[in-house]
Design an enzyme around this catalytic site. Structure first.
Site, PDB file in Angstrom:
ATOM      1  N   PRO A   1       0.788  -1.222   0.000  1.00 55.30           N
ATOM      2  CA  PRO A   1       0.000   0.000   0.000  1.00 55.30           C
ATOM      3  C   PRO A   1       0.827   1.281   0.000  1.00 55.30           C
ATOM      4  O   PRO A   1       1.865   1.359   0.652  1.00 55.30           O
ATOM      5  CB  PRO A   1      -0.829  -0.097   1.286  1.00 55.30           C
ATOM      6  CG  PRO A   1      -0.138  -1.101   2.125  1.00 55.30           C
ATOM      7  CD  PRO A   1       0.508  -2.061   1.177  1.00 55.30           C
ATOM      8  N   ASN A   2       0.326   2.225  -0.755  1.00 54.23           N
ATOM      9  CA  ASN A   2       0.865   3.595  -0.862  1.00 54.23           C
ATOM     10  C   ASN A   2       2.161   3.679  -1.668  1.00 54.23           C
ATOM     11  O   ASN A   2       2.632   4.782  -1.949  1.00 54.23           O
ATOM     12  CB  ASN A   2       1.055   4.229   0.529  1.00 54.23           C
ATOM     13  CG  ASN A   2      -0.242   4.274   1.309  1.00 54.23           C
ATOM     14  OD1 ASN A   2      -1.228   4.803   0.804  1.00 54.23           O
ATOM     15  ND2 ASN A   2      -0.276   3.698   2.483  1.00 54.23           N
TER      16      ASN A   2
ATOM     17  N   ASN B   1       8.122  -5.435  -0.597  1.00 58.34           N
ATOM     18  CA  ASN B   1       7.995  -4.272   0.278  1.00 58.34           C
ATOM     19  C   ASN B   1       6.506  -4.139   0.544  1.00 58.34           C
ATOM     20  O   ASN B   1       5.762  -3.628  -0.293  1.00 58.34           O
ATOM     21  CB  ASN B   1       8.544  -3.008  -0.386  1.00 58.34           C
ATOM     22  CG  ASN B   1       8.443  -1.801   0.551  1.00 58.34           C
ATOM     23  OD1 ASN B   1       7.815  -1.877   1.606  1.00 58.34           O
ATOM     24  ND2 ASN B   1       9.059  -0.695   0.166  1.00 58.34           N
TER      25      ASN B   1
ATOM     26  N   TYR C   1      10.976   9.129   0.862  1.00 58.91           N
ATOM     27  CA  TYR C   1      10.965   8.056  -0.135  1.00 58.91           C
ATOM     28  C   TYR C   1      11.581   8.451  -1.483  1.00 58.91           C
ATOM     29  O   TYR C   1      11.610   7.631  -2.399  1.00 58.91           O
ATOM     30  CB  TYR C   1       9.516   7.573  -0.345  1.00 58.91           C
ATOM     31  CG  TYR C   1       8.903   6.995   0.913  1.00 58.91           C
ATOM     32  CD1 TYR C   1       9.376   5.799   1.450  1.00 58.91           C
ATOM     33  CD2 TYR C   1       7.870   7.653   1.579  1.00 58.91           C
ATOM     34  CE1 TYR C   1       8.829   5.268   2.605  1.00 58.91           C
ATOM     35  CE2 TYR C   1       7.305   7.120   2.739  1.00 58.91           C
ATOM     36  CZ  TYR C   1       7.800   5.931   3.250  1.00 58.91           C
ATOM     37  OH  TYR C   1       7.256   5.409   4.398  1.00 58.91           O
TER      38      TYR C   1
ATOM     39  N   HIS D   1      12.804  -2.305   2.502  1.00 60.59           N
ATOM     40  CA  HIS D   1      12.179  -1.029   2.870  1.00 60.59           C
ATOM     41  C   HIS D   1      13.058   0.097   2.367  1.00 60.59           C
ATOM     42  O   HIS D   1      14.279   0.075   2.571  1.00 60.59           O
ATOM     43  CB  HIS D   1      11.977  -0.917   4.383  1.00 60.59           C
ATOM     44  CG  HIS D   1      11.045  -1.965   4.891  1.00 60.59           C
ATOM     45  ND1 HIS D   1       9.693  -1.902   4.661  1.00 60.59           N
ATOM     46  CD2 HIS D   1      11.281  -3.133   5.522  1.00 60.59           C
ATOM     47  CE1 HIS D   1       9.128  -2.994   5.154  1.00 60.59           C
ATOM     48  NE2 HIS D   1      10.077  -3.758   5.680  1.00 60.59           N
TER      49      HIS D   1
ATOM     50  N   ARG E   1      12.830   5.291  12.484  1.00 59.86           N
ATOM     51  CA  ARG E   1      11.527   5.965  12.455  1.00 59.86           C
ATOM     52  C   ARG E   1      10.688   5.540  13.670  1.00 59.86           C
ATOM     53  O   ARG E   1      11.232   5.073  14.660  1.00 59.86           O
ATOM     54  CB  ARG E   1      10.844   5.667  11.121  1.00 59.86           C
ATOM     55  CG  ARG E   1      11.682   6.164   9.935  1.00 59.86           C
ATOM     56  CD  ARG E   1      11.016   5.871   8.609  1.00 59.86           C
ATOM     57  NE  ARG E   1       9.764   6.612   8.469  1.00 59.86           N
ATOM     58  CZ  ARG E   1       8.851   6.354   7.507  1.00 59.86           C
ATOM     59  NH1 ARG E   1       9.071   5.378   6.638  1.00 59.86           N
ATOM     60  NH2 ARG E   1       7.751   7.066   7.433  1.00 59.86           N
TER      61      ARG E   1
ATOM     62  N   GLU F   1      12.889  -9.084   2.010  1.00 56.09           N
ATOM     63  CA  GLU F   1      12.079  -7.937   2.428  1.00 56.09           C
ATOM     64  C   GLU F   1      12.886  -6.655   2.193  1.00 56.09           C
ATOM     65  O   GLU F   1      14.063  -6.589   2.562  1.00 56.09           O
ATOM     66  CB  GLU F   1      11.745  -8.092   3.918  1.00 56.09           C
ATOM     67  CG  GLU F   1      10.964  -6.944   4.514  1.00 56.09           C
ATOM     68  CD  GLU F   1      10.696  -7.169   6.011  1.00 56.09           C
ATOM     69  OE1 GLU F   1      10.979  -8.274   6.544  1.00 56.09           O
ATOM     70  OE2 GLU F   1      10.212  -6.224   6.647  1.00 56.09           O
TER      71      GLU F   1
ATOM     72  N   ARG G   1       4.883  10.875  -2.875  1.00 55.89           N
ATOM     73  CA  ARG G   1       4.611  10.668  -1.461  1.00 55.89           C
ATOM     74  C   ARG G   1       5.840  11.002  -0.615  1.00 55.89           C
ATOM     75  O   ARG G   1       6.895  10.394  -0.802  1.00 55.89           O
ATOM     76  CB  ARG G   1       4.274   9.181  -1.294  1.00 55.89           C
ATOM     77  CG  ARG G   1       4.187   8.697   0.110  1.00 55.89           C
ATOM     78  CD  ARG G   1       4.229   7.167   0.154  1.00 55.89           C
ATOM     79  NE  ARG G   1       3.958   6.732   1.501  1.00 55.89           N
ATOM     80  CZ  ARG G   1       4.211   5.510   1.956  1.00 55.89           C
ATOM     81  NH1 ARG G   1       4.741   4.603   1.166  1.00 55.89           N
ATOM     82  NH2 ARG G   1       3.947   5.209   3.201  1.00 55.89           N
TER      83      ARG G   1
ATOM     84  N   ALA H   1       3.044  -0.632   4.997  1.00 48.83           N
ATOM     85  CA  ALA H   1       2.594  -0.715   6.391  1.00 48.83           C
ATOM     86  C   ALA H   1       2.085  -2.107   6.775  1.00 48.83           C
ATOM     87  O   ALA H   1       2.054  -2.447   7.970  1.00 48.83           O
ATOM     88  CB  ALA H   1       1.520   0.329   6.652  1.00 48.83           C
TER      89      ALA H   1
END
Ligand code: DQA
Length: 142
Positions: free
Chosen positions: A10-11, A72, A23, A98, A105, A96, A18, A75
């Site tokens: 998502p996103n 990825n 990012y 990110h 964060r 994985e 964004r 969330a």
């Protein structure tokens, strides 16, 4: 020809627009061309969804035949036992990724349900993380 699935959650369709300070300002579709050029002998399959079930369906669809999965999950990384179970259910090795350094964060980003189901994790190296993950997965013997 080896096939690698890149799965974005998502996103991540909003990359480039964004929070560019986190990012970056490049779209993923643009970056994908760079990956495809870097791995001319690999078939890269790309799928992005904002819906957990669609990501799971894609893992079910390709996870039994593909050579590797770069995931990825956005969330959902921090919330989804169902995605973790999907990765466990298929033989394809996963990495994985990110883009941001999730450990620098908010606390809720520090835990991943997916990491234990993956061969490894790449965090905080920006879009380059996808390239490195593909590089690793294609190096694996079948
Ligand atoms: C992210 C980190 C997640 O915490 C966040 O929810 C994202 C993107 C990353 O690539 O840095 O959507 O997975």
């Amino acid at each position: 020809m080896k096939q690698i699935l890149i799965l974005n959650g998502p996103n991540l369709n909003l990359l480039g627009k964004r929070e560019p300070e986190i990012y970056g300002s490049r779209t993923f579709v643009d970056y994908l061309e760079t990956i495809e050029q870097a791995f001319p002998d690999i078939q890269i399959r790309y799928f992005q969804s904002n819906h957990e079930g669609e990501l799971i369906d894609k893992i079910h669809e390709l996870g039994f035949t593909i050579d590797g999965i770069v995931i990825n999950a956005g969330a959902y990384t921090h919330t989804s036992i169902a995605l973790a179970d999907a990765l466990s259910a298929v033989p394809a090795p996963a990495v994985e990724v990110h883009i941001s350094n999730v450990h620098a964060r908010e606390e809720f980003r520090h835990h991943s349900y997916l990491s234990a189901k993956c061969k490894g994790v790449i965090v905080g190296l920006g879009l380059l993380g996808y390239d490195l993950a593909v590089r690793y997965l294609v190096s694996l013997e079948k």
